[in-house]
Design a protein around this motif. Structure first.
Motif, short mmCIF file in Angstrom:
data_model
loop_
_atom_site.label_atom_id
_atom_site.label_comp_id
_atom_site.label_asym_id
_atom_site.label_seq_id
_atom_site.Cartn_x
_atom_site.Cartn_y
_atom_site.Cartn_z
N VAL A 165 0.84 -1.20 0.00
CA VAL A 165 0.00 0.00 0.00
C VAL A 165 0.87 1.25 0.00
O VAL A 165 0.61 2.21 -0.75
CB VAL A 165 -0.97 -0.01 1.21
CG1 VAL A 165 -1.67 1.33 1.36
CG2 VAL A 165 -1.99 -1.13 1.04
N ARG A 182 -1.11 4.29 -1.82
CA ARG A 182 -2.55 4.02 -1.75
C ARG A 182 -3.09 4.14 -0.33
O ARG A 182 -4.12 3.57 0.00
CB ARG A 182 -2.84 2.60 -2.27
CG ARG A 182 -2.54 2.37 -3.74
CD ARG A 182 -2.90 0.93 -4.12
NE ARG A 182 -4.24 0.61 -3.70
CZ ARG A 182 -5.33 0.77 -4.46
NH1 ARG A 182 -5.22 1.26 -5.68
NH2 ARG A 182 -6.52 0.45 -3.99
N THR A 228 -7.05 2.57 0.39
CA THR A 228 -7.04 1.14 0.70
C THR A 228 -7.46 0.96 2.15
O THR A 228 -6.86 1.56 3.05
CB THR A 228 -5.65 0.52 0.47
OG1 THR A 228 -5.19 0.85 -0.83
CG2 THR A 228 -5.72 -1.00 0.59
#
Length: 318
Positions: free
Chosen positions: A166, A171, A175
């Motif tokens: 991630v 992200r 996420t």
């Protein structure tokens, strides 16, 4: 009247009045952050009623229906690859009685040619793509698409690899950490505290208790998502117990406890997105959005997209 009641009754009345007042106006006490995205259409396992679950074909089909969020689960292979898979054991998905942890990524078998849709018993999904995919490839293929990643077991290697992926793909805001167990969620948050989190089961019960005690308006809520089953699907498409009588009782009790518009409205005004799972019929979409839900998790993204398009902004109002 006893002296105790003389003071207690006005105090209780004042507490109830304040609780109701702030339940309806939570932003007087709390300032919610603007969400990075809104989860109206959420594709369960990528939309496992229309394509084979968790395949790239399923995810692409969901995105063709303008899914807002892809819901998926992760497991770890023997050689340390984070793979998108609901089950740890491959028997149901591929007919091979082996755990994913016992195989390298390149050894993973193909999915079966058809898979039963868990929340639509008797219905089967098919697809031309039968390959399992890694989470890394999923992030590469859909770099800006929000995803909910559920961790089912207390596997610290898996948790840290997901957290690192991630971060590497930048992200953090799109996420979501998801897990039913608070002990797992604690490790997830420690591995990457910048990711938004969803309610665990125990935390969900805690919020319900606070709501009925009148304390919810005065308590901080760190979670940003509540993924909750819709009680009306129990004993129809969702069977949490093997006993039909227990399922009927659970349906009645949970409907009375959970399906409260004032609770859902309060959570959403505090920045918590309330998403009901796993709904595959239009009548259930209707119930969820009439309650004020942010969105719906479904195995049939095409059906939910059609519903949202036909009903306009009223169906998606939070």
């Amino acid at each position: 009247m006893s002296p105790l009641l003389y003071y207690a009754l006005p105090a209780l009345g004042g507490y109830i009045t304040l609780s109701i007042f702030f339940l309806r106006r939570p932003r007087l006490l709390h300032t919610p952050q603007a969400p990075a995205f809104c989860s109206r259409l959420v594709a369960h396992r990528g939309g496992s009623g229309e394509r084979l679950e968790n395949t790239m074909e399923a995810m692409e089909n969901a995105m063709a229906q303008r899914a807002d969020l892809l819901e998926l689960d992760c497991q770890l292979t023997r050689d340390g690859v984070v793979v998108v898979s609901h089950d740890k054991n491959l028997s149901r998905q591929s007919g091979l009685n082996r755990d994913i942890t016992s195989l390298d990524f390149e050894e993973l078998p193909l999915y079966n040619e058809e898979l039963e849709v868990y929340f639509s018993p008797g219905h089967f999904a098919h697809g031309s793509d039968r390959h399992m995919v890694s989470l890394e490839y999923m992030f590469q293929r859909f770099p800006k698409v929000p995803m909910s990643v559920e961790i089912k077991e207390k596997d610290e290697d898996l948790i840290h690899k997901v957290a690192d992926l991630v971060r590497r793909f930048d992200r953090n805001e799109i996420t979501i950490w998801a897990s039913e167990k608070s002990s797992i969620m604690k490790k997830c948050k420690a591995a990457n505290p910048e990711m938004p989190v969803s309610f665990t089961i125990s935390r969900g019960f805690w919020v319900l208790l606070l709501y009925y005690l009148g304390l919810l308006p005065f308590i901080q809520i760190p979670e940003k998502f509540l993924f909750c089953f819709l009680p009306t699907i129990i004993n129809r498409t969702y069977f949490p117990f093997s006993c039909s009588g227990l399922n009927q009782l659970a349906a009645v009790v949970s409907k009375w406890i959970i399906m409260r518009k004032s609770l859902i409205r309060h959570l959403e005004e505090r920045g918590v997105q309330v998403v009901f799972w796993c709904l595959n019929e239009e009548s259930d979409f209707e119930v969820a959005f009439n309650l004020g839900a942010t969105g719906v998790i479904t195995d049939y993204p095409t059906a939910l997209r059609r519903y949202l398009d036909n009903h306009g902004p009223v169906a998606t109002a939070s």
